[in-house]
Design a protein around this motif. Structure first.
Motif, PDB file in Angstrom:
ATOM      1  N   PHE A 198      -3.133  52.229  20.024  1.00 10.44           N
ATOM      2  CA  PHE A 198      -4.112  51.226  20.443  1.00 10.44           C
ATOM      3  C   PHE A 198      -5.055  50.881  19.299  1.00 10.44           C
ATOM      4  O   PHE A 198      -5.367  49.701  19.065  1.00 10.44           O
ATOM      5  CB  PHE A 198      -4.884  51.759  21.649  1.00 10.44           C
ATOM      6  CG  PHE A 198      -6.082  50.932  22.028  1.00 10.44           C
ATOM      7  CD1 PHE A 198      -5.930  49.648  22.535  1.00 10.44           C
ATOM      8  CD2 PHE A 198      -7.365  51.444  21.885  1.00 10.44           C
ATOM      9  CE1 PHE A 198      -7.035  48.887  22.889  1.00 10.44           C
ATOM     10  CE2 PHE A 198      -8.476  50.689  22.238  1.00 10.44           C
ATOM     11  CZ  PHE A 198      -8.306  49.399  22.735  1.00 10.44           C
ATOM     12  N   ALA A 199      -5.530  51.901  18.581  1.00  9.38           N
ATOM     13  CA  ALA A 199      -6.442  51.663  17.467  1.00  9.38           C
ATOM     14  C   ALA A 199      -5.806  50.755  16.428  1.00  9.38           C
ATOM     15  O   ALA A 199      -6.438  49.817  15.926  1.00  9.38           O
ATOM     16  CB  ALA A 199      -6.850  52.994  16.832  1.00  9.38           C
ATOM     17  N   GLU A 200      -4.547  51.017  16.100  1.00 10.39           N
ATOM     18  CA  GLU A 200      -3.871  50.206  15.084  1.00 10.39           C
ATOM     19  C   GLU A 200      -3.666  48.774  15.552  1.00 10.39           C
ATOM     20  O   GLU A 200      -3.910  47.814  14.806  1.00 10.39           O
ATOM     21  CB  GLU A 200      -2.527  50.840  14.726  1.00 10.39           C
ATOM     22  CG  GLU A 200      -1.852  50.209  13.522  1.00 10.39           C
ATOM     23  CD  GLU A 200      -2.692  50.353  12.256  1.00 10.39           C
ATOM     24  OE1 GLU A 200      -2.974  49.314  11.616  1.00 10.39           O
ATOM     25  OE2 GLU A 200      -3.062  51.488  11.914  1.00 10.39           O
ATOM     26  N   ALA A 201      -3.243  48.615  16.793  1.00 11.98           N
ATOM     27  CA  ALA A 201      -3.010  47.274  17.320  1.00 11.98           C
ATOM     28  C   ALA A 201      -4.315  46.487  17.418  1.00 11.98           C
ATOM     29  O   ALA A 201      -4.380  45.299  17.045  1.00 11.98           O
ATOM     30  CB  ALA A 201      -2.340  47.363  18.694  1.00 11.98           C
ATOM     31  N   LEU A 202      -5.361  47.137  17.922  1.00 10.29           N
ATOM     32  CA  LEU A 202      -6.644  46.451  18.067  1.00 10.29           C
ATOM     33  C   LEU A 202      -7.222  46.078  16.712  1.00 10.29           C
ATOM     34  O   LEU A 202      -7.815  45.003  16.544  1.00 10.29           O
ATOM     35  CB  LEU A 202      -7.616  47.352  18.834  1.00 10.29           C
ATOM     36  CG  LEU A 202      -8.967  46.732  19.193  1.00 10.29           C
ATOM     37  CD1 LEU A 202      -8.782  45.536  20.116  1.00 10.29           C
ATOM     38  CD2 LEU A 202      -9.879  47.774  19.844  1.00 10.29           C
ATOM     39  N   ARG A 203      -7.033  46.948  15.749  1.00  9.52           N
ATOM     40  CA  ARG A 203      -7.523  46.675  14.395  1.00  9.52           C
ATOM     41  C   ARG A 203      -6.930  45.377  13.857  1.00  9.52           C
ATOM     42  O   ARG A 203      -7.625  44.560  13.230  1.00  9.52           O
ATOM     43  CB  ARG A 203      -7.157  47.851  13.489  1.00  9.52           C
ATOM     44  CG  ARG A 203      -7.852  47.887  12.157  1.00  9.52           C
ATOM     45  CD  ARG A 203      -7.465  49.157  11.420  1.00  9.52           C
ATOM     46  NE  ARG A 203      -8.002  50.351  12.046  1.00  9.52           N
ATOM     47  CZ  ARG A 203      -7.286  51.434  12.339  1.00  9.52           C
ATOM     48  NH1 ARG A 203      -5.986  51.467  12.067  1.00  9.52           N
ATOM     49  NH2 ARG A 203      -7.857  52.476  12.902  1.00  9.52           N
ATOM     50  N   GLN A 204      -5.645  45.157  14.127  1.00  6.25           N
ATOM     51  CA  GLN A 204      -4.996  43.928  13.671  1.00  6.25           C
ATOM     52  C   GLN A 204      -5.541  42.711  14.414  1.00  6.25           C
ATOM     53  O   GLN A 204      -5.750  41.653  13.817  1.00  6.25           O
ATOM     54  CB  GLN A 204      -3.480  44.045  13.869  1.00  6.25           C
ATOM     55  CG  GLN A 204      -2.819  45.160  13.066  1.00  6.25           C
ATOM     56  CD  GLN A 204      -3.097  45.042  11.581  1.00  6.25           C
ATOM     57  OE1 GLN A 204      -3.010  43.948  11.010  1.00  6.25           O
ATOM     58  NE2 GLN A 204      -3.445  46.148  10.942  1.00  6.25           N
ATOM     59  N   GLU A 205      -5.767  42.852  15.699  1.00 13.05           N
ATOM     60  CA  GLU A 205      -6.287  41.730  16.481  1.00 13.05           C
ATOM     61  C   GLU A 205      -7.687  41.319  16.039  1.00 13.05           C
ATOM     62  O   GLU A 205      -8.056  40.147  16.150  1.00 13.05           O
ATOM     63  CB  GLU A 205      -6.327  42.092  17.967  1.00 13.05           C
ATOM     64  CG  GLU A 205      -4.975  42.168  18.634  1.00 13.05           C
ATOM     65  CD  GLU A 205      -5.089  42.298  20.141  1.00 13.05           C
ATOM     66  OE1 GLU A 205      -6.097  41.798  20.702  1.00 13.05           O
ATOM     67  OE2 GLU A 205      -4.180  42.877  20.753  1.00 13.05           O
ATOM     68  N   ASP A 259     -11.122  53.103   8.329  1.00 11.83           N
ATOM     69  CA  ASP A 259     -10.264  52.972   9.514  1.00 11.83           C
ATOM     70  C   ASP A 259      -9.850  54.317  10.096  1.00 11.83           C
ATOM     71  O   ASP A 259      -9.607  54.419  11.302  1.00 11.83           O
ATOM     72  CB  ASP A 259      -8.998  52.175   9.181  1.00 11.83           C
ATOM     73  CG  ASP A 259      -9.292  50.715   8.894  1.00 11.83           C
ATOM     74  OD1 ASP A 259     -10.380  50.234   9.279  1.00 11.83           O
ATOM     75  OD2 ASP A 259      -8.432  50.056   8.280  1.00 11.83           O
ATOM     76  N   ASP A 260      -9.709  55.345   9.256  1.00 12.12           N
ATOM     77  CA  ASP A 260      -9.198  56.632   9.704  1.00 12.12           C
ATOM     78  C   ASP A 260     -10.022  57.757   9.094  1.00 12.12           C
ATOM     79  O   ASP A 260     -10.495  57.654   7.952  1.00 12.12           O
ATOM     80  CB  ASP A 260      -7.729  56.825   9.301  1.00 12.12           C
ATOM     81  CG  ASP A 260      -6.826  55.773   9.910  1.00 12.12           C
ATOM     82  OD1 ASP A 260      -6.562  55.842  11.119  1.00 12.12           O
ATOM     83  OD2 ASP A 260      -6.394  54.866   9.168  1.00 12.12           O
ATOM     84  N   ALA A 261     -10.163  58.845   9.857  1.00 10.20           N
ATOM     85  CA  ALA A 261     -10.829  60.040   9.350  1.00 10.20           C
ATOM     86  C   ALA A 261     -10.151  61.254   9.961  1.00 10.20           C
ATOM     87  O   ALA A 261      -9.982  61.319  11.184  1.00 10.20           O
ATOM     88  CB  ALA A 261     -12.312  60.026   9.704  1.00 10.20           C
ATOM     89  N   TYR A 262      -9.733  62.184   9.115  1.00  9.57           N
ATOM     90  CA  TYR A 262      -9.074  63.416   9.568  1.00  9.57           C
ATOM     91  C   TYR A 262      -9.987  64.599   9.273  1.00  9.57           C
ATOM     92  O   TYR A 262     -10.591  64.677   8.197  1.00  9.57           O
ATOM     93  CB  TYR A 262      -7.738  63.610   8.853  1.00  9.57           C
ATOM     94  CG  TYR A 262      -6.670  62.632   9.283  1.00  9.57           C
ATOM     95  CD1 TYR A 262      -5.664  63.009  10.160  1.00  9.57           C
ATOM     96  CD2 TYR A 262      -6.664  61.326   8.799  1.00  9.57           C
ATOM     97  CE1 TYR A 262      -4.683  62.118  10.563  1.00  9.57           C
ATOM     98  CE2 TYR A 262      -5.688  60.418   9.195  1.00  9.57           C
ATOM     99  CZ  TYR A 262      -4.705  60.827  10.074  1.00  9.57           C
ATOM    100  OH  TYR A 262      -3.743  59.929  10.469  1.00  9.57           O
TER     101      TYR A 262
END
Length: 289
Positions: A198-205, A259-262
């Motif tokens: 969801f995060a990846e898809a929403l980021r693109q939108e 966008d990402d944090a581990y």
């Protein structure tokens, strides 16, 4: 049961004098705690943080408060929310995100309170550990609803105001279980994997809108999350991180627009191995997972 998940919280009510748990936010009862806020709290940037009663959510709230933000804190345990809010410019919005209208009512209460939300940190969630074949159907539904559905509904309610303002950031608290799949945590892994997609898809939108999406992926975290599963975390590796270290990663991701944090950072490796060498990945998982 062991649950090496995110350590996010979904706290049960602890004061029997209050009876049944609340099913909706209570904006009329929301109040500031600690240091008096400015005359207009929206002079400060505003963060709505769910799961703020304890663990990652509480630590994140304290980190944002230290940076001068105004907080909208949500969880089911008002007394613990009050502890989190101590000394901060904050308003309490107790809510039960398990209720069908919980996410919508929380978003409405938050926007009524401040008129805007600059950052949403979606940290509320639960876990369940054990053989999938023995998992009750009600627990399957509960984990999926709270860890995935409720988060999506809350983002859906908050997002239009961010897009209209041309700024904002959605922070989703995932788990390493959603990246690699963890034995006897099939449903939790599925929910967190769904959150990552969801995060990846929403980021693109949202490209070009001024609104960003951050996925935070912790390994095990030292919270009460494990005690709620019936036994403490008992794996030798990975070692649990502190809630404050996850909160620090959230803050850095927001302040730097990442966008990402581990947490810890080496947790990027299992997902890379899975993509590049799936056979090796499964052999390692069979041995160490």
């Amino acid at each position: 049961m062991t649950h090496p998940g995110s350590g996010s919280t979904y706290d049960p009510p602890v004061d029997p004098a209050h009876g049944a748990r609340p099913t909706a936010p209570t904006p009329a009862g929301a109040r500031g705690h600690g240091s008096p806020p400015p005359t207009d709290p929206t002079d400060r940037p505003v963060a709505l943080i769910t799961g703020a009663s304890s663990g990652i959510g509480a630590a994140t709230a304290r980190r944002f408060a230290a940076e001068g933000w105004h907080l909208l804190l949500s969880g089911r345990d008002r007394s613990r929310l009050e502890e989190t809010a101590a000394g901060a410019s904050a308003a309490l919005l107790p809510a039960d995100l398990a209720a069908p209208e919980g996410a919508r009512l929380l978003a409405q209460a938050a926007l009524r309170r401040t008129g805007r939300i600059d950052v949403l940190v979606a940290g509320a969630g639960i876990g369940w550990a054990g053989p999938f074949g023995t998992m009750p159907h009600t627990d399957i539904d509960r984990v999926l609803f709270l860890d995935l559905n409720a988060t999506l509904h809350l983002v859906r309610e908050v997002l239009p105001a961010m897009v209209a303002a041309g700024r904002g950031r959605v922070v989703l608290v995932g788990s390493v279980a959603g990246c690699v799949g963890v034995r006897e945590e099939a449903v939790y892994s599925a929910a967190k994997a769904g959150l990552a997609a969801f995060a990846e898809a929403l980021r693109q939108e949202l490209r070009g809108t001024g609104v960003g999406v951050t996925l935070v992926v912790p390994g095990p975290v030292e919270t009460r999350f494990f005690a709620r599963r019936g036994r403490p975390y008992d794996r030798a590796r990975p070692r649990p991180s502190s809630p404050s270290s996850v909160a620090g990663a959230v803050w850095e991701a927001v302040s730097q627009g990442r966008d990402d944090a581990y947490v810890p950072p080496w947790l990027t490796l299992p997902a890379r191995v899975r993509g590049l060498a799936p056979g090796l990945y499964r052999r390692l998982l069979n041995r160490f997972g």
